[in-house]
Scaffold this active site. Structure first.
Site, short mmCIF file in Angstrom:
data_model
loop_
_atom_site.label_atom_id
_atom_site.label_comp_id
_atom_site.label_asym_id
_atom_site.label_seq_id
_atom_site.Cartn_x
_atom_site.Cartn_y
_atom_site.Cartn_z
N HIS A 110 0.81 -1.21 0.00
CA HIS A 110 0.00 0.00 0.00
C HIS A 110 0.85 1.26 0.00
O HIS A 110 0.58 2.22 -0.71
CB HIS A 110 -0.95 0.00 1.21
CG HIS A 110 -1.91 1.15 1.18
ND1 HIS A 110 -1.54 2.42 1.57
CD2 HIS A 110 -3.18 1.23 0.78
CE1 HIS A 110 -2.58 3.23 1.41
NE2 HIS A 110 -3.59 2.54 0.93
N LEU A 157 -3.40 -8.14 3.07
CA LEU A 157 -4.04 -9.26 3.75
C LEU A 157 -5.47 -9.48 3.30
O LEU A 157 -5.99 -10.58 3.42
CB LEU A 157 -4.00 -9.04 5.27
CG LEU A 157 -2.61 -9.24 5.89
CD1 LEU A 157 -2.64 -8.89 7.37
CD2 LEU A 157 -2.13 -10.66 5.66
N ALA A 158 -6.13 -8.45 2.80
CA ALA A 158 -7.53 -8.58 2.42
C ALA A 158 -7.73 -8.14 0.97
O ALA A 158 -7.03 -7.25 0.47
CB ALA A 158 -8.41 -7.74 3.34
N GLY A 170 -9.54 -6.14 -0.67
CA GLY A 170 -10.39 -4.95 -0.76
C GLY A 170 -10.25 -4.31 -2.14
O GLY A 170 -9.72 -4.90 -3.08
N HIS A 196 -8.32 -2.02 -3.24
CA HIS A 196 -6.96 -1.89 -3.75
C HIS A 196 -6.53 -3.14 -4.52
O HIS A 196 -5.93 -3.04 -5.58
CB HIS A 196 -5.97 -1.65 -2.60
CG HIS A 196 -6.13 -0.32 -1.95
ND1 HIS A 196 -6.39 0.84 -2.65
CD2 HIS A 196 -6.05 0.06 -0.65
CE1 HIS A 196 -6.46 1.86 -1.81
NE2 HIS A 196 -6.27 1.41 -0.60
#
Lengths: 125, 125
Positions: free
Chosen positions: B9, B72-73, B75, B77
């Protein structure tokens, strides 16, 4: 009773929260003889909250709780928010040992996890 | 030349970006015989950007680039932003194979990574 609590950020996207619950079950399956309860909690956006999960474990008889931050980076959530949430509950239960580990990003084995993704993905092409 | 690009990120906190760079070096040390370049890029807040890193690898002669989302997820992004950034560069270089793996949260070995944190942390108490 010894308990692990995996703490994730929480998402508006329920599928992301379910990924955390699945990981929690996977951890539980690997350590049932050492840790009698393995749960997850979310900093925001999904239940249970960190205090809710900790209070529940205390009610169930936990004498030791180890909190694992499911975060890749040690941002404000890891450095300040999670410790603050844990401290609130810990102050009410001095008889319970509550400890926070380093965040997931500090774990061993993540480089291998990356290479595993690459290998698995290459065989699918 | 085959290259891996680990995409995180990015953070205003430089120590978090450094954790990603350290992970990148750790991956590179484990796979130098298979992947001649292992780099990282950031979706926002830190250099290089995804297009900058991809263009640099293409200039160095990459014929295949595998992008690994360090998230980790899954989403927005992971599902939208990273594919969109990659697609922009891929369209300009049809001769280069560019592929995105599942995000880190889908990797094997994360449950073991959690238990490793717990074990390492217990020995310190």
């Amino acid at each position: 009773m010894k308990a692990l609590l995996i703490v994730a950020h929480g998402s508006r996207r329920e599928a992301s929260n379910q990924e955390v619950r699945a990981l929690t079950e996977s951890v539980a399956a690997r350590c049932a003889s050492d840790w009698q309860a393995v749960r997850c909690a979310f900093l925001e956006l999904a239940p249970p909250s960190i205090p809710e999960a900790l209070e529940s474990l205390v009610r169930e008889g936990a004498s030791e709780i180890v909190v694992v931050p499911w975060f890749l980076a040690a941002g404000r959530h890891v450095r300040e928010d999670i410790p603050a949430e844990v401290a609130k509950v810990a102050a009410d239960h001095p008889e319970v040992r509550i400890h926070i580990t380093p965040h997931l990003g500090r774990a061993q084995g993540l480089a291998e996890a990356v290479l595993g993704l690459v290998a698995a993905s290459s065989t699918l092409r």
